[in-house]
Design an enzyme around this catalytic site. Structure first.
Site: not given
Ligand code: FPP
Length: 245
Positions: A22, A39, A133
């Protein structure tokens, strides 16, 4: 890039870390930039956090990239975020694959155009053997929507009410292939769950920082891991230290 051999990692690294990324908009505004610049900076940061997470020994990383509520943002921003999803696949897939990252998606792809849906599915297929991962990308994801989908599927499969247990529900969630998150990180200081992993996060530890997502660097990820390492996870029991002798 951080070098894991030079840094001191805590002993109990969480197996699964989930992040609410956020503050991109506020990061951009504080620099007099358009929201999309925030972004894009968020994507740059994601790249370094994925690398750091793998180096620190985290096995599952779940990132909240687009929620079921984000469709309510202005159309230009929604379009920009969809473009980012496509760009990330086009530009980052090779490097993610070479670095042993397995891509998975949680949420609903149906609302994307068919070619983009196919691109996401192909990326998942290409990386399915990787195991350094696991990167769960929550895209068009909402925790309530996920539970509604699970209930519908259980009914469609003819599961009897008495057969439904917590583990049955877990198997019907988008995250059925991942353990519950041990640690959930939220950047930008907001104290909200925002419909993220509401079932799976029942006993997750939280780390909330005021840092905006584009500035949340590997050092702060390490700080979050150190804070987590000091927590005592009780799962409703009393403290191990307070147990009667
Ligand atoms: C929240 O910041 C961030 C988002 C809704 C988008 C997060 C997406 C990325 C970082 C890109 C990653 C994407 C993919 C596909 C891997 P905000 O816009 O709510 O910030 P604000 O609260 O400051 O306005």
């Amino acid at each position: 890039m951080t070098n894991a051999s030079e840094i001191k990692l805590p002993e109990n690294i969480p197996e699964h870390v989930a992040i609410i990324m956020d503050g991109n908009g506020r990061w951009a505004r504080s620099r007099g930039l358009p929201r999309m610049a925030g972004h894009r900076a968020g994507v740059d940061n994601l790249r370094r956090i994925i690398e750091a997470a793998a180096e620190y020994g985290i096995k599952y990383l779940t990132i909240y990239a687009f929620s079921t509520e984000n469709w309510k943002r202005p159309p230009a921003e929604v379009k920009g975020l969809i473009n980012i999803l496509e760009d990330v696949i086009d530009r980052e897939l090779k490097s993610l694959d070479e670095n042993g990252v397995q891509l998975r998606h949680i949420g609903r792809l149906e609302q994307l155009r068919p070619e983009l849906q196919a691109k996401v599915k192909q990326a998942i297929k290409i990386t399915e053997e990787n195991d350094r991962l696991i990167l769960n990308v929550a895209w068009n994801y909402g925790g309530r929507d996920e539970i509604v989908c699970a209930i519908r599927e259980m009914i469609a499969d003819g599961i009897e009410p008495e057969e439904i247990t917590e583990s049955t529900v877990g198997r019907y969630l988008f995250t059925s292939e991942s353990p519950d998150p041990d640690l959930i990180i939220r950047t930008s200081g907001e104290m909200r769950v925002s419909n993220f992993l509401i079932w799976q996060g029942a006993y997750s530890e939280w780390y909330v920082t005021k840092t905006y997502w584009p500035d949340f660097d590997p050092e702060e990820l390490l700080e979050a891991l150190n804070v987590y390492a000091q927590r005592e996870r009780r799962y409703g029991r009393i403290s191990g230290k307070a147990l009667p002798r």
